[in-house]
Scaffold this motif. Sequence first.
Motif: not given
Length: 313
Positions: A105-107, A113-114, A196-200
């Motif tokens: 989900r987070t990814t 969003g990005l 996106a991986e960083v934000l996740a």
Amino acid sequence: MRSALIAEPSLPVCTALRKFLESADYEVSIVGTLDEALREAHARAPSVLLASQSASLDGEALCRQVKAELPELPVLLLYLPEEDQPEQRCAGAGGDAFLVGPLKRTTVVTCVGLLIQLFEARAAAQAVPSAGAEAPNRRTDAAGSPDFEFLKRLLLMEVKRSRRYRYPIALVLLELDRLAEHLAPLGPPRRTAVLAEVLALLTEAMRDIDVTVPLSEGRFVSFMPHTAKDGAMMVAERLRQRVKTLAPLPELTLSLGLAVFEPASARGQTQVSFGNLMRDASEALRKAQAAGGDRVVFSERGPQPPGEAPQEG
């Protein structure tokens, strides 16, 4: 409301994707064929298209046709776990970003969003009326995004609650060190996926009540209610260490600037405001970067001068 069009023939997969995105307040439409996807894309003008590459649906062919007919529509390609060359295939199809299963989900939410923010920033830059006009600042491209506006409204409310009910709040600005150098070898789709991986990673390392959103490429802001200095420092240090576990960029580091408001009964204490927290965190981040990066710096705010009224913004 932001909207997403999902082209995915598998019911379990599209159901999971719908749940992921609806939980983040996206309006979601689902189709199972290439022709249906093209019709929906033209009719509904979604904010983003998620296209699956599988035996049942050629998402890459869909991507090529969408880019020919609707070049302003962001396309996120979804690949099966066994795909070993997703970056090359995505770039060849003209995709804007890609994810490889299994999908979390987070990814999914952060990558979508990005991607939307990236296209909004490009549209804003293209809307500059003359060649002599000042170009948008890289650090503020996302400042008008729905995620940042939500965070700003939340902060303004929490600042008022913190004053009234006397509980601590913390704000941390985070920026990836030497990001351009690390991303240079990567193609555009892979860059978006890495961010996106960083934000996740950041989101998963924090509590459910904390909020983290991208502020610009490689810069994020996190708000932590009911968090005093010691707890905020522990969280910031955990985030700094967590980024180093990112597999695609093992040498990536993070600088963090931390600002905290802790109510006290003593008169003359500095009053908190959204502007103060942002300014203090920005100054602390600048000091962390000037010292070489890969560190956390805490901003210490002194007593309020006599007679100075607190700022509300």
